[in-house]
Design a protein around this motif. Structure first.
Motif, PDB file in Angstrom:
ATOM      1  N   GLU A 183       0.835  -1.204   0.000  1.00 52.60           N
ATOM      2  CA  GLU A 183       0.000   0.000   0.000  1.00 52.60           C
ATOM      3  C   GLU A 183       0.873   1.259   0.000  1.00 52.60           C
ATOM      4  OE1 GLU A 183      -3.271   0.824  -0.279  1.00 52.60           O
ATOM      5  OE2 GLU A 183      -3.449  -1.272  -0.843  1.00 52.60           O
ATOM      6  N   GLN A 184       1.939   1.234   0.806  1.00 52.65           N
ATOM      7  CA  GLN A 184       2.841   2.400   0.877  1.00 52.65           C
ATOM      8  C   GLN A 184       3.461   2.672  -0.485  1.00 52.65           C
ATOM      9  OE1 GLN A 184       2.810   0.034   3.293  1.00 52.65           O
ATOM     10  NE2 GLN A 184       2.950   1.000   5.300  1.00 52.65           N
ATOM     11  N   MET A 185       3.761   1.600  -1.217  1.00 56.98           N
ATOM     12  CA  MET A 185       4.352   1.771  -2.554  1.00 56.98           C
ATOM     13  C   MET A 185       3.330   2.364  -3.516  1.00 56.98           C
ATOM     14  SD  MET A 185       6.468  -1.737  -2.971  1.00 56.98           S
ATOM     15  CE  MET A 185       7.545  -2.350  -1.698  1.00 56.98           C
ATOM     16  N   LYS A 186       2.081   1.907  -3.389  1.00 55.56           N
ATOM     17  CA  LYS A 186       1.032   2.457  -4.259  1.00 55.56           C
ATOM     18  C   LYS A 186       0.911   3.961  -4.049  1.00 55.56           C
ATOM     19  CE  LYS A 186      -1.706  -1.736  -4.422  1.00 55.56           C
ATOM     20  NZ  LYS A 186      -2.782  -2.508  -3.851  1.00 55.56           N
ATOM     21  N   ILE A 187       0.967   4.380  -2.785  1.00 55.73           N
ATOM     22  CA  ILE A 187       0.849   5.818  -2.491  1.00 55.73           C
ATOM     23  C   ILE A 187       2.072   6.573  -3.016  1.00 55.73           C
ATOM     24  CG2 ILE A 187       0.814   7.512  -0.595  1.00 55.73           C
ATOM     25  CD1 ILE A 187      -1.111   5.661   0.858  1.00 55.73           C
ATOM     26  N   ALA A 188       3.243   5.957  -2.858  1.00 55.07           N
ATOM     27  CA  ALA A 188       4.475   6.608  -3.348  1.00 55.07           C
ATOM     28  C   ALA A 188       4.383   6.824  -4.860  1.00 55.07           C
ATOM     29  CB  ALA A 188       5.684   5.745  -3.011  1.00 55.07           C
ATOM     30  N   LEU A 189       3.937   5.810  -5.591  1.00 51.72           N
ATOM     31  CA  LEU A 189       3.810   5.940  -7.043  1.00 51.72           C
ATOM     32  C   LEU A 189       2.777   7.012  -7.386  1.00 51.72           C
ATOM     33  CD1 LEU A 189       4.246   5.051  -9.995  1.00 51.72           C
ATOM     34  CD2 LEU A 189       2.589   3.235  -9.630  1.00 51.72           C
ATOM     35  N   ARG A 190       1.655   6.947  -6.709  1.00 49.11           N
ATOM     36  CA  ARG A 190       0.569   7.887  -6.975  1.00 49.11           C
ATOM     37  C   ARG A 190       1.024   9.335  -6.757  1.00 49.11           C
ATOM     38  NH1 ARG A 190      -5.108   7.292  -6.775  1.00 49.11           N
ATOM     39  NH2 ARG A 190      -6.066   9.271  -6.303  1.00 49.11           N
ATOM     40  N   ASN A 191       1.760   9.561  -5.680  1.00 52.26           N
ATOM     41  CA  ASN A 191       2.211  10.922  -5.373  1.00 52.26           C
ATOM     42  C   ASN A 191       3.212  11.435  -6.410  1.00 52.26           C
ATOM     43  OD1 ASN A 191       0.561  11.062  -3.186  1.00 52.26           O
ATOM     44  ND2 ASN A 191       2.142  10.676  -1.666  1.00 52.26           N
ATOM     45  N   GLU A 192       4.112  10.570  -6.834  1.00 55.98           N
ATOM     46  CA  GLU A 192       5.098  11.011  -7.832  1.00 55.98           C
ATOM     47  C   GLU A 192       4.410  11.248  -9.183  1.00 55.98           C
ATOM     48  OE1 GLU A 192       8.067  11.930  -7.117  1.00 55.98           O
ATOM     49  OE2 GLU A 192       7.962  11.224  -5.045  1.00 55.98           O
ATOM     50  N   VAL A 193       3.453  10.391  -9.524  1.00 55.95           N
ATOM     51  CA  VAL A 193       2.698  10.579 -10.767  1.00 55.95           C
ATOM     52  C   VAL A 193       1.972  11.937 -10.714  1.00 55.95           C
ATOM     53  CG1 VAL A 193       0.614   9.775 -11.962  1.00 55.95           C
ATOM     54  CG2 VAL A 193       2.429   8.165 -11.435  1.00 55.95           C
ATOM     55  N   ALA A 194       1.384  12.233  -9.557  1.00 56.18           N
ATOM     56  CA  ALA A 194       0.661  13.506  -9.409  1.00 56.18           C
ATOM     57  C   ALA A 194       1.591  14.690  -9.621  1.00 56.18           C
ATOM     58  CB  ALA A 194       0.010  13.569  -8.029  1.00 56.18           C
ATOM     59  N   LYS A 195       2.818  14.586  -9.095  1.00 60.51           N
ATOM     60  CA  LYS A 195       3.774  15.698  -9.276  1.00 60.51           C
ATOM     61  C   LYS A 195       4.090  15.890 -10.750  1.00 60.51           C
ATOM     62  CE  LYS A 195       6.001  15.075  -4.829  1.00 60.51           C
ATOM     63  NZ  LYS A 195       7.137  14.427  -4.174  1.00 60.51           N
ATOM     64  N   ALA A 196       4.209  14.779 -11.474  1.00 62.10           N
ATOM     65  CA  ALA A 196       4.500  14.888 -12.904  1.00 62.10           C
ATOM     66  C   ALA A 196       3.318  15.514 -13.640  1.00 62.10           C
ATOM     67  CB  ALA A 196       4.795  13.498 -13.483  1.00 62.10           C
ATOM     68  N   LEU A 197       2.110  15.113 -13.283  1.00 60.25           N
ATOM     69  CA  LEU A 197       0.937  15.652 -13.975  1.00 60.25           C
ATOM     70  C   LEU A 197       0.777  17.142 -13.689  1.00 60.25           C
ATOM     71  CD1 LEU A 197      -1.680  12.767 -13.508  1.00 60.25           C
ATOM     72  CD2 LEU A 197      -0.151  13.186 -15.420  1.00 60.25           C
ATOM     73  N   GLN A 198       1.153  17.552 -12.481  1.00 54.32           N
ATOM     74  CA  GLN A 198       1.061  18.977 -12.135  1.00 54.32           C
ATOM     75  C   GLN A 198       2.215  19.785 -12.729  1.00 54.32           C
ATOM     76  OE1 GLN A 198       1.027  18.305  -7.861  1.00 54.32           O
ATOM     77  NE2 GLN A 198      -1.006  19.212  -7.724  1.00 54.32           N
ATOM     78  N   GLY A 199       3.175  19.104 -13.325  1.00 53.37           N
ATOM     79  CA  GLY A 199       4.303  19.799 -13.940  1.00 53.37           C
ATOM     80  C   GLY A 199       5.387  20.155 -12.940  1.00 53.37           C
ATOM     81  N   LYS A 200       5.323  19.593 -11.730  1.00 54.48           N
ATOM     82  CA  LYS A 200       6.336  19.912 -10.722  1.00 54.48           C
ATOM     83  C   LYS A 200       7.642  19.172 -10.986  1.00 54.48           C
ATOM     84  CE  LYS A 200       3.195  21.148  -7.003  1.00 54.48           C
ATOM     85  NZ  LYS A 200       2.529  20.723  -5.779  1.00 54.48           N
ATOM     86  N   GLN A 201       7.562  18.092 -11.741  1.00 55.51           N
ATOM     87  CA  GLN A 201       8.763  17.386 -12.166  1.00 55.51           C
ATOM     88  C   GLN A 201       8.456  16.648 -13.473  1.00 55.51           C
ATOM     89  OE1 GLN A 201       9.742  14.961  -8.783  1.00 55.51           O
ATOM     90  NE2 GLN A 201       8.090  13.527  -9.122  1.00 55.51           N
ATOM     91  N   SER A 202       9.516  16.282 -14.173  1.00 54.59           N
ATOM     92  CA  SER A 202       9.287  15.611 -15.461  1.00 54.59           C
ATOM     93  C   SER A 202       8.825  14.175 -15.211  1.00 54.59           C
ATOM     94  CB  SER A 202      10.588  15.610 -16.268  1.00 54.59           C
ATOM     95  OG  SER A 202      11.484  14.690 -15.690  1.00 54.59           O
ATOM     96  N   PRO A 203       8.173  13.564 -16.205  1.00 55.35           N
ATOM     97  CA  PRO A 203       7.763  12.164 -16.029  1.00 55.35           C
ATOM     98  C   PRO A 203       8.941  11.252 -15.669  1.00 55.35           C
ATOM     99  CG  PRO A 203       6.647  13.094 -17.920  1.00 55.35           C
ATOM    100  CD  PRO A 203       7.630  14.137 -17.456  1.00 55.35           C
ATOM    101  N   LYS A 204      10.087  11.515 -16.268  1.00 54.03           N
ATOM    102  CA  LYS A 204      11.267  10.681 -15.985  1.00 54.03           C
ATOM    103  C   LYS A 204      11.687  10.831 -14.516  1.00 54.03           C
ATOM    104  CE  LYS A 204      15.099   8.337 -16.776  1.00 54.03           C
ATOM    105  NZ  LYS A 204      14.981   6.909 -16.466  1.00 54.03           N
ATOM    106  N   GLU A 205      11.749  12.093 -14.066  1.00 54.59           N
ATOM    107  CA  GLU A 205      12.137  12.327 -12.658  1.00 54.59           C
ATOM    108  C   GLU A 205      11.132  11.671 -11.716  1.00 54.59           C
ATOM    109  OE1 GLU A 205      14.268  16.738 -12.754  1.00 54.59           O
ATOM    110  OE2 GLU A 205      12.085  16.557 -12.842  1.00 54.59           O
ATOM    111  N   ALA A 206       9.856  11.824 -12.066  1.00 53.05           N
ATOM    112  CA  ALA A 206       8.798  11.280 -11.201  1.00 53.05           C
ATOM    113  C   ALA A 206       8.938   9.769 -11.065  1.00 53.05           C
ATOM    114  CB  ALA A 206       7.428  11.635 -11.771  1.00 53.05           C
ATOM    115  N   LEU A 207       9.124   9.100 -12.185  1.00 53.77           N
ATOM    116  CA  LEU A 207       9.211   7.637 -12.127  1.00 53.77           C
ATOM    117  C   LEU A 207      10.516   7.180 -11.475  1.00 53.77           C
ATOM    118  CD1 LEU A 207       7.552   6.487 -15.464  1.00 53.77           C
ATOM    119  CD2 LEU A 207       6.600   6.534 -13.172  1.00 53.77           C
ATOM    120  N   ASP A 208      11.603   7.924 -11.719  1.00 50.67           N
ATOM    121  CA  ASP A 208      12.866   7.582 -11.039  1.00 50.67           C
ATOM    122  C   ASP A 208      12.670   7.667  -9.524  1.00 50.67           C
ATOM    123  OD1 ASP A 208      14.144   7.126 -13.384  1.00 50.67           O
ATOM    124  OD2 ASP A 208      15.244   9.028 -13.436  1.00 50.67           O
TER     125      ASP A 208
END
Lengths: 297, 429
Positions: free
Chosen positions: B390-415
């Motif tokens: 569950e913690q991993m799901k939230i971690a992925l979700r939060n990084e994906v959200a940052k990428a969608l908001q433009g706070k980081q690039s998709p590559k940075e978010a997934l890294d």
């Protein structure tokens, strides 16, 4: 010698009071003291839900300092105190003044204002989600008058403000009751004397009512600040389990829940966050009480 | 004074002594030997099934008790909300029931803590009764053994609103099948509706990355790898959808329930679901029901996602023979088939999906969904790695959200997401 020692103990430690206190002590020990001490011990271990921990010293606290989510939680919990406490100290007092009057039908209003207090927080949360949703009532009204929809539940800051509004709305009635009790103890003669001296309603409020209920205001401030720092439900219900967009609305208690629960929960690390929450709330209480003492002296 | 110190010391010892015992046994595991007479009292825990299937389970238990005199099954059911927490509390407190309804991600930590019985050792004779993929669904990377009987399988179709498709100039009879088709349909719908109608209401999950063809973990199961070029491409495309409002603005905080509601109100054109949802549509949104389109899950791999349920035996159970026998009884072909006829789920037993019930249509939507789902299940994949917590799901979700908001690039978010998930994986031990 031994006998006299025992009788001295018996004299100093009578049995019956302890027997009376035993049920309370047991409950307090099992459900307050034990979890508290257990949390304190766990904070210094790397314990996980299914794996007993090893002592790791201050490692959890060092990790906290480098954890962005911890700082996000600390920021949000602190902002919550700043955003919620002033309205919760002032607004219920004004509300109490309004409903204090004995006019026909006032009982209905007193009950109505108290209703949110007894309503389940989950129900309250759902109602506010329906109101503030992108396609909820508030946005539909805004659209009707030609305004743009507002992302109450999709914008990081608006979401936090919305949660604060829910907390204030739900807490008004509770603190109103406390103020009503305090206002009942304000001598009527003081108001009459002030009125004879020509003081208007506002002046009477500032010079008579406020000083008379000052200690209650301090109590409300202390209670609401501790509750605000420990906020969980309102933010969780409005922001969802991930804590808002990108987790930016996560509060410290949400972080404790998220980190420490589940089969892979990091109980040790979550306990360290809980210890920080405890320390901050104690400091908050002390600050409020100290400010009160200073004011009194 | 002296007495109060003593009293304090006694109280401190009373409080601190139990602390030394805090923490569960974990890791030790029980014996894998489940041979012996099937007898004694056992406890069986299900996951939010009592409300709708009480008669079925009561009949099942009565049948088992009749078949094995001397056995008694106590059935407990836990609500869906907080199910993992309830299991955690029981596992940590040593009160885990003898037979437990689990999903593979719940089995993994229990198996690592030595609380799940290894069926490859305790009951290898049953393996051939199940679909090979389903039996393998409860294997844990880094461990040998299989830790739960496969129970029911599920997969969901994708529902879409034909009216919204028509209004956007899209062919309602040709819904998107692959992610590329989905993205182009989404962008067109957002453009035509001026951003008022989104095609999707959820951010991409680990299953989306799997269905897009991203390699989720390394072969050893020791590190995540969804930050590869394909993963970045998928997230970049979602960002494009988000910016164009083809992804609902509230997707960043959406839950399956909230996105389901958006679909009901016509704010969103497509939503995943199950055959159970058809009844809800009929009741709650009759006008939508008339225009509902049903299609397979979007996938670029040719394989849809499959959800697997299992029945685990507690390795610490004092009645292992009875627990194993009951877990097998619940999941055998006959009982899975009878359960599947009561609810829209699919058996994991070999050959069951060839039953006419899953292959012949009678013209109704329900049958169409069932037959299509059963067909796709034969090649379906459980894309959620069993170690993905569950913690991993939230971690992925939060990084994906940052990428969608433009706070980081998709590559940075997934890294960052992979880094965090790897860290959590290491901490799982």
């Amino acid at each position: 010698m031994a006998l006299s020692g025992i009788s001295r103990v018996r004299r100093q430690l009578p049995t019956s009071p302890w027997l009376f206190a035993a049920p309370g002590l047991l409950v307090t020990g099992a459900f307050v003291l034990y979890p508290f001490l257990s949390t304190l011990v766990n904070a210094f271990t790397d314990r996980r839900t299914l794996i007993p921990g090893q002592f790791v010293g201050l490692a959890n606290f060092r990790e906290l300092l480098q954890d962005d989510m911890f700082w996000t939680g600390l920021r949000n919990s602190t902002l919550y105190v700043l955003g919620v406490v002033p309205p919760l100290v002032v607004l219920p007092l004004l509300l109490a003044l309004l409903v204090q009057k004995n006019i026909p039908g006032i009982t209905f209003f007193r009950s109505a204002f108290y209703t949110p207090v007894v309503a389940s927080i989950v129900v309250v949360g759902l109602i506010w989600v329906w109101l503030l949703d992108d396609r909820g009532l508030v946005n539909s009204l805004l659209e009707t008058v030609g305004a743009d929809r507002v992302g109450f539940l999709s914008d990081q800051w608006l979401l936090l403000l919305s949660a604060m509004a829910v907390t204030v709305w739900k807490g008004l009635g509770y603190y109103m009751i406390i103020y009503l009790a305090a206002l009942g103890n304000v001598p009527r003669e003081l108001h009459e004397a002030a009125a004879v001296d020509g003081a208007g309603a506002v002046r009477r409020f500032m010079t008579v009512t406020v000083p008379a209920v000052r200690s209650t205001m301090v109590l409300v401030g202390a209670l609401s600040s501790v509750a605000a720092f420990k906020v969980f439900s309102e933010v969780y219900l409005l922001a969802g389990p991930s804590g808002g967009p990108a987790g930016e609305d996560t509060t410290l208690v949400m972080l404790v829940q998220r980190t420490g629960t589940g089969l892979t929960g990091r109980v040790g690390y979550a306990s360290a966050i809980a210890v920080v929450v405890f320390v901050v709330t104690v400091v908050l209480m002390l600050l409020v009480l100290r400010a009160d003492r200073k004011e009194e002296s | 004074m002296r007495i109060s110190r003593r009293a304090f010391a006694a109280a401190a010892v009373a409080v601190l002594l139990p602390l030394s015992a805090c923490g569960s046994g974990g890791g030790g595991g029980g014996s894998s030997d489940a041979s012996g007479k099937v007898e004694g009292d056992i406890t069986f825990q299900t996951w939010n099934l009592r409300a709708n299937f009480k008669p079925y389970f009561e009949g099942l238990i009565a049948e088992f008790e009749k078949k094995h005199p001397g056995t008694k099954v106590k059935w407990v059911d836990q609500p869906a909300e907080g199910y993992a927490d309830k299991i955690s509390a029981d596992a940590a407190g040593g009160t885990l029931p003898d037979v437990v309804n689990v999903s593979p991600d719940l089995v993994a930590p229990l198996a690592k803590a030595g609380l799940a019985l290894d069926l490859d050792k305790a009951a290898p004779q049953y393996e051939k009764e199940y679909l090979p993929g389903a039996w393998a669904g409860h294997r844990i990377p880094g461990m040998t053994g299989t830790y739960a009987f496969p129970w029911y399988l599920n997969t969901g179709p994708l529902f879409y609103n034909k009216t919204l498709f028509k209004e956007a100039g899209l062919d309602p009879e040709q819904p998107p099948k692959t992610y590329d088709e989905l993205f182009s349909a989404g962008l067109k719908m957002a453009e035509k509706s001026g951003g008022k109608v989104a095609t999707l209401a959820n951010v991409p999950t680990i299953e989306d990355f799997g269905r897009y063809g991203v390699q989720l973990m390394n072969k050893q199961g020791t590190a995540f790898s969804f930050n590869d070029d394909k993963g970045v491409r998928l997230l970049a495309k979602y960002k494009e959808l988000y910016d164009a409002k083809a992804l609902d603005p509230q997707a960043l905080t959406a839950t399956p329930e909230s996105s389901g509601k958006k679909f009901l109100t016509g704010a969103v054109a497509m939503n995943p679901g199950s055959a159970l949802d058809l009844g809800n549509f009929k009741k709650q949104a009759p006008s939508l029901y008339k225009n509902i389109g049903i299609t397979d899950q979007v996938t670029s791999t040719g394989h849809v996602n499959m959800y697997v349920m299992g029945v685990m035996v507690n390795s610490q159970s004092k009645r292992k023979p009875a627990a194993v026998a009951f877990a097998h009884f619940v999941t055998d072909a006959a009982h899975q088939m009878s359960f599947a006829k009561k609810v829209a789920i699919f058996p994991s037993t070999a050959g069951s999906l060839d039953d006419p019930y899953f292959t012949k249509e009678d013209g109704s939507d329900e049958t169409r969904v069932r037959v299509a789902a059963a067909k796709s299940l034969k090649t379906a994949v459980n894309y959620t790695p069993v170690l993905f917590s569950e913690q991993m799901k939230i971690a992925l979700r939060n990084e994906v959200a940052k990428a969608l908001q433009g706070k980081q690039s998709p590559k940075e978010a997934l890294d960052n997401a992979v880094k965090e998930c790897d860290r959590l994986l290491q901490q799982q031990g």
